[in-house]
Structures are given as C-alpha cells and as structure tokens.
Scaffold this motif. Structure first.
Motif, PDB file in Angstrom:
ATOM      1  N   UNK A   1      30.541  46.728  71.537  1.00 28.36           N
ATOM      2  CA  UNK A   1      30.982  47.991  70.950  1.00 28.36           C
ATOM      3  C   UNK A   1      30.666  49.160  71.875  1.00 28.36           C
ATOM      4  N   UNK A   2      29.586  49.048  72.623  1.00 30.74           N
ATOM      5  CA  UNK A   2      29.230  50.066  73.610  1.00 30.74           C
ATOM      6  C   UNK A   2      30.299  50.152  74.692  1.00 30.74           C
ATOM      7  N   UNK A   3      30.834  49.005  75.104  1.00 28.83           N
ATOM      8  CA  UNK A   3      31.900  48.998  76.107  1.00 28.83           C
ATOM      9  C   UNK A   3      33.184  49.610  75.558  1.00 28.83           C
ATOM     10  N   UNK A   4      33.481  49.322  74.279  1.00 28.87           N
ATOM     11  CA  UNK A   4      34.671  49.908  73.659  1.00 28.87           C
ATOM     12  C   UNK A   4      34.548  51.425  73.620  1.00 28.87           C
ATOM     13  N   UNK A   5      33.371  51.909  73.240  1.00 28.05           N
ATOM     14  CA  UNK A   5      33.160  53.348  73.166  1.00 28.05           C
ATOM     15  C   UNK A   5      33.246  53.990  74.542  1.00 28.05           C
ATOM     16  N   UNK A   6      32.670  53.335  75.555  1.00 26.69           N
ATOM     17  CA  UNK A   6      32.716  53.886  76.909  1.00 26.69           C
ATOM     18  C   UNK A   6      34.148  53.951  77.425  1.00 26.69           C
ATOM     19  N   UNK A   7      34.939  52.914  77.126  1.00 24.66           N
ATOM     20  CA  UNK A   7      36.339  52.916  77.561  1.00 24.66           C
ATOM     21  C   UNK A   7      37.131  54.034  76.902  1.00 24.66           C
ATOM     22  N   UNK A   8      36.710  54.428  75.687  1.00 27.43           N
ATOM     23  CA  UNK A   8      37.394  55.505  74.974  1.00 27.43           C
ATOM     24  C   UNK A   8      36.826  56.868  75.325  1.00 27.43           C
ATOM     25  N   UNK A   9      35.854  56.895  76.241  1.00 24.75           N
ATOM     26  CA  UNK A   9      35.285  58.167  76.655  1.00 24.75           C
ATOM     27  C   UNK A   9      34.236  58.717  75.725  1.00 24.75           C
TER      28      UNK A   9
ATOM     29  N   UNK B   1      28.194  52.921  61.523  1.00 27.91           N
ATOM     30  CA  UNK B   1      29.559  53.377  61.776  1.00 27.91           C
ATOM     31  C   UNK B   1      30.164  52.782  63.031  1.00 27.91           C
ATOM     32  N   UNK B   2      29.335  52.301  63.957  1.00 27.78           N
ATOM     33  CA  UNK B   2      29.898  51.781  65.198  1.00 27.78           C
ATOM     34  C   UNK B   2      30.758  50.547  64.950  1.00 27.78           C
ATOM     35  N   UNK B   3      30.620  49.898  63.782  1.00 22.38           N
ATOM     36  CA  UNK B   3      31.493  48.746  63.512  1.00 22.38           C
ATOM     37  C   UNK B   3      32.945  49.190  63.388  1.00 22.38           C
TER      38      UNK B   3
END
Length: 672
Positions: A419-427, A439-441
C-alpha cells in the motif's frame, strides 16, 4: 491517491501519515590470587608448535552464524518488524549481539594467555549471551530489539494474578527451561575453573584444533577470508531455510539449540493416536444454508472484515451498549449475529483458525505459518474460480504473516509495504504512523474485482491495536478510553469501505462477514496484555454475517467459535466441503451450541472450556482446575478452585485438546 482514500481523509480528519572495580588490597588476598594463577597457568599454557587455537574454532563458527543470521535479516527487510524501525535501528540491535560475542572472545583470549580471569570473563560473556538470546526468543516479535525496559514491562504485564489461587506463572515451562540452561552453563564454567578440569578442557580444544587446522597458523588475512566464506555459506543456508520457518525459536539459533521445543506440550508426538473430542473430520455436509434462510440464491462474493482486538463487551453489541461501533450495530439489525470465541488471543493464530477451520497450537512457535498448501477458505474458493486477496495496513513480517497468507492460497497480498508503494506512485507517500490508519486499505483498487470471477477479499485492520495510535488519538488519556476511541475510528472506516463497495456496484450478491481476531484486557483502565489472560474480554468477540438487501435477523445462531466461520461461509455460499479437514461446523446446521475450547498464549499454559454458563480454566502443567459462573460474573474473573480429585474428565479433555492440536499442526508442518 484513489478517490476513496481522499474522501475518507476529508470525512475522518487529518491523517497521521506523517569493567568491574578492582578488589580491595591485602596480603592474604594477593597470596590467594598468586596461588590461583599458579594453579591455573599450567592448564592454559601456550599450545605446542604445529597447532594454534587462534580465536578458537567454536568462536569463529558462532560468529559466522551470527553474521549470517543478521545478514539475512537485513537483506530480507526483517528489521521492519516494528513500524518505526529503520536500518540504523537494526544496526544498533545487532550491536547488542556483537557485544555479547566480544565478551566471549575476550574471555577466550584471556584464558589462552594463562589468566584465571579468563574464566570469569567467559562466564560473564556466556551468561549475557544466553540471556540475550533467550529474551529474544521469548519476545519473538522483538527478536532484533536490544534489551530495554520494554521487555521488563512486557513481562510485568503477564505477571498479573489470574485469581487469588492461580498465578499466570503456573506451569511456566519456558522459564523452567531457561533456568536449567543457565544452571548447566554455569556448572560447566565452574568445573572448567578447577585446574584438573581446565587441563582436560584445554587438551580437548587443542586436539580438536589440530584435526581441523593446518600445521602452520593461518595468517591474519586468511583468517578473515575464512570467516567471510563461512558467513556467506551460512547466509545461503539460512536464506534457504528461514523463509519456510518464520519467527519461531528456530530463528534464534542458540536458543533453538538450548530449547528446541520450548513450551511444547509433553506427548505431542503424532495427532493420529491422540484422543480429542475436537479431532479433525473431512465429511462435513454443508452447502444448503441459503435455501434454509429463504434467500433467492446463495451470495456470490465474500468480504471477510477482521477488526484488530475488538472485544465483544467493548462494542455497541455488547452488554454495555457502548457507542463505539454504531455502524456495526446498524448492520447487525438485518444480519445473522452471535457471540464468538477466539481460541487464543494471538493475531496470527486467530487468523489461522478463521481461515482454515482448524484450531491453532498453543505453543509460542508459530507452527501455523509452516504449513504450505493448508486447506481453508481462500484455497477452497480459489479452486472454484474465485479471485482472492487480503488487504491490511499491518506489516506482514509480524510472526510470518505474509508466509501464512501465501500458504492460505491468497493470490494477492497487500500489506503496508504494498500500500505504501501504491501511495508513492500516486504522489501521496505514507508516513510511518500510517500503519495505525485503517484508511490505507482504501488505497487498494476495488476495480480489479469488477470482472467475471467471484471474489474473496479479507480486510484486516490495525487502528485498534495497542497502543491505539490511530489518527487524532489523544496519547494522554487512559489506555481503555483510547482503545474505545480506536474502535469508533475503525468502525467509521468500515462504514467507508462498505460505502466504497456500494459506489462501485459490488454490494449485490456479496456476503460480509465481520468479526475480530481476539479481544483486549484492561485493569483499572490500563492495558495489561492478553496472552496469559483467560478472561472473557480477551476471547469473546462479535460475529455477524450480513447480506446487503436481505433481512436475516429472524434466524438465531448458537454461540460460535473461530473454527466455525469457514464452514459457515461455505454453507452460505452453497459450496460443499467434502474431503476438506476441519474442526468446526456450520452454525446453520440446526444443531445447538458446541463447547468453546480456549488456550492462553505465551509462556503460561492454560486451557479452558466454555459450555453454556460454566467456564472451566485448567493449568496444564500444575493440574489445577477452576470454574467460573458466567451468569454471576460475565467477565469470567471470579474463579473457584476445583478439588484435585474432582472433574478428572474435564482435566483430561482440556489436556487432550491442547496436545492434539499441537501434534496435528506439527504433523502437517513436517509433511511439507
């Protein structure tokens, strides 16, 4: 970041992403010291030509193993076992072990030079080393953490009195083994201090070195190269073995040698020959529950939502009627609802029972992570064409959780790192504290479920895990108040997840199963741990089955157990379980409630049986039995001792239950 996450952020508020002193002089003392040195020096004279003890082959081997073990942990990222750790923290923790080894090295070299003080140094170093490794193994999840007051506070939390007649240290097999190990170590060192024994020890060491060393001493660079090669070989061996055997005592090579079966129940040698009223069965007849409930057709999809540490008594469904889980109470109005018992208060083991229908093992070693291909909900549905995923803000290095979810058969595993990688990819990179934010789910994209295949998604929350550091928490309030606020927060996140399914048109034909891994225990508002407690607050959790658009509230369910969840879900979905081994049953099979069997987790070995209003608690090693009346005291804290000559059948039943489950899982793990 996906819109669902941003929407929840707007609704729920800002995120938390963000050396000993010299002895007194005196002629008598100096004379005694001279006599001691003269007696000890012959035993440790310089080795004869042609053989050199160097730093000692044993020391080199153990140092190589240590470097391999720590090197593997660094390469595998195991230093992230705690969400606040960095590589620098890992290096600091490793220094603890290196310091212990250096004490042993100093003792060995002093011994070689004929100094009696070498024995003392060796004793200090070896004791520090053994204690360090034992504490590492005892705390398991903190196996890289230096010795601090944290482990003292942890142990103190388990030193609570279960009742006036029973302490949690009853039957404390692990520390019995630790005491025996320390006594054996120091007895050996004491014997080595006797000149005659010391000479024999030196002769054995020199003889062993001559058999493995060249005729001439290795130069310094060659010694370093040999250590490096040994470490590399050890690293390769650990890398091959460790991923399949995560987070047990075996991960600590020294403690594993000293206590290879720490806290194991005596007699767990094979489940086939062990008696138990809860033995595995493979002929469960399920699949017709939807018709019995009057549903037009069985649900197609499944969402298993597991809330961390949600005790039934702390929810809006509990007797207190607290306003902690209003959305859960809203769903309960049209759902199948019942209390359920977690077998033991440990997250990894509880998830094993929920997903497989099998009881977990009471031992500290996480046997549940060592069974690849274990049957259960995810694998059974995957074999029927389902897409399967598990989503959690937790770090999945904890007790080998990632390995466990992989063994269960999940196709996609999205822990905090993913999920950390998904968030990083989204900026929108996540901060370290985001691991406490359920909420990160919502970062996980539900669109991938919109295909032709039915799906199983397991959500596993974390905001209500101690120390309840959810976004916006007040660290100054009492633990119990903060815990209840965390339950309210994660209930709001459940509402957001449900709304996201509705927005994407995924509610139709979806079965929601909502429960908890275990409860939580407090004394005077302070969290007191849960491993040794056998109270209702640590084992009794809510369980509901919800089908959107259907009113199932007219059907009453018996009191459930975690092992009943998998068979009940398969029954509701219309799928059979022929040939699948389970220890639970469907709650919709028309039979009454079955006894709930419980265990403690940790160094203290307790088992319990809840049958209606009576709860028996049994200390396995001490053969002590207590009974609680859950009508008179719903908390289960008031325990009345049962005379030793009474209820022998209950004692046998609880011991057989505990032994059988460990034997079963060891047999399954050995077959890998």
């Amino acid at each position: 970041a996906p819109s669902a996450y941003l929407a929840a952020d707007a609704k729920l508020g800002p995120s938390a992403l963000p050396l000993p002193p010299a002895a007194p002089g005196g002629g008598a003392l100096r004379a005694a010291r001279r006599r001691w040195r003269s007696a000890a020096r012959p035993a440790v004279a310089a080795p004869p030509a042609g053989g050199e003890i160097a730093a000692g082959p044993v020391l080199l081997l153990l140092l190589a193993l240590l470097l391999a073990w720590k090197g593997y942990g660094l390469l595998a990222g195991d230093y992230r076992v705690l969400d606040t750790w960095s590589a620098l923290d890992y290096v600091g923790a490793s220094a603890q072990d290196l310091f212990a080894w250096s004490l042993v090295a100093v003792g060995w070299l002093a011994l070689r030079r004929g100094r009696a003080a070498g024995i003392a140094w060796l004793a200090v170093g070896a004791n520090v080393l053994l204690l360090t490794q034992l504490v590492d193994a005892r705390l398991k999840v903190r196996f890289l953490q230096p010795l601090t007051l944290d482990w003292l506070r942890f142990l103190r939390s388990e030193a609570r009195t279960l009742s006036q007649d029973a302490s949690v240290f009853t039957g404390n097999a692990f520390w019995k083994g630790a005491v025996v190990s320390l006594l054996m170590l120091n007895a050996t060192l004491a014997a080595a201090a006797v000149p005659g024994a010391a000479r024999a020890w030196r002769r054995a060491a020199v003889g062993a070195w001559r058999r493995v060393a060249p005729r001439r001493a290795l130069p310094g660079r060659a010694r370093l190269r040999s250590v490096a090669v040994a470490a590399a070989l050890g690293l390769a061996g650990v890398a091959l073995v460790a991923p399949a055997r995560p987070y047990g005592l075996h991960r600590n090579f020294l403690a594993g040698l000293v206590l290879p079966r720490a806290n194991a129940v005596a007699g767990a040698t094979g489940h086939a020959d062990r008696p138990s009223d809860q033995r595995v069965r493979s002929d469960l007849d399920v699949g017709g529950a939807a018709a019995r409930l009057g549903l037009a057709r069985p649900p197609r999809n499944v969402v298993l939502y597991v809330v961390e540490s949600m005790a039934l008594e702390a929810t809006s469904l509990g007797a207190s009627g607290a306003d902690t889980t209003p959305f859960l109470a809203e769903l309960a109005r049209t759902s199948l609802v019942t209390p359920a018992y977690a077998q033991l208060p440990n997250s990894t083991k509880a998830m094993f029972s929920l997903l497989t229908g099998l009881y977990a093992s009471q031992v500290m070693e996480v046997l549940e992570c060592q069974i690849p291909g274990v049957t259960g909900l995810a694998r059974s549905l995957r074999e029927r064409g389902y897409a399967t995923a598990t989503v959690t803000p937790q770090h999945l290095y904890f007790q080998g959780a990632r390995t466990a979810f992989r063994n269960y058969g999940f196709e996609e595993i999205a822990g905090f790192l993913e999920l950390e990688q998904v968030a990083a990819a989204a900026g929108a990179p996540l901060g370290k504290q985001a691991v406490h934010d359920d909420r990160v789910v919502l970062l996980w994209d539900l669109d991938r479920l919109a295909g032709e295949r039915p799906f199983l998604v397991t959500y596993y929350t974390n905001s209500s895990h101690y120390p309840y550091a959810f976004p916006g928490h007040d660290p100054e309030v009492a633990d119990e108040d903060r815990y209840r606020a965390a339950l309210r927060y994660t209930d709001d996140v459940l509402r957001e997840v449900y709304a996201e399914f509705e927005r994407r048109g995924l509610l139709e034909d979806t079965l929601f199963v909502i429960t908890s891994d275990h409860g939580e225990d407090f004394t005077d508002g302070r969290f007191t741990g849960r491993g040794a407690s056998m109270r209702e607050s640590t084992h009794r959790v809510p369980l509901l089955f919800h089908v959107p658009g259907a009113d199932l509230s007219g059907t009453e369910l018996p009191v459930a157990r975690h092992v009943d969840v998998f068979p009940t879900v398969m029954d509701l979905l219309g799928h059979g379980l022929e040939g699948v081994p389970v220890q639970g049953r469907s709650l919709l099979d028309g039979h009454g409630a079955q006894p709930a069997y419980l265990n403690s987790f940790g160094t203290c070995r307790f088992a319990a049986r809840v049958d209606g209003a009576r709860k028996h608690v049994y200390a396995l090693d001490a053969d002590e039995l207590w009974v609680a009346d859950l009508v008179a005291d719903a908390t289960g804290r008031t325990l009345v001792p049962v005379p030793r000559e009474q209820d022998r059948d209950v004692r046998r039943e609880l011991r057989d239950f505990t032994v059988y489950n460990e034997a079963l899982l060891r047999d399954l793990a050995d077959r890998r």
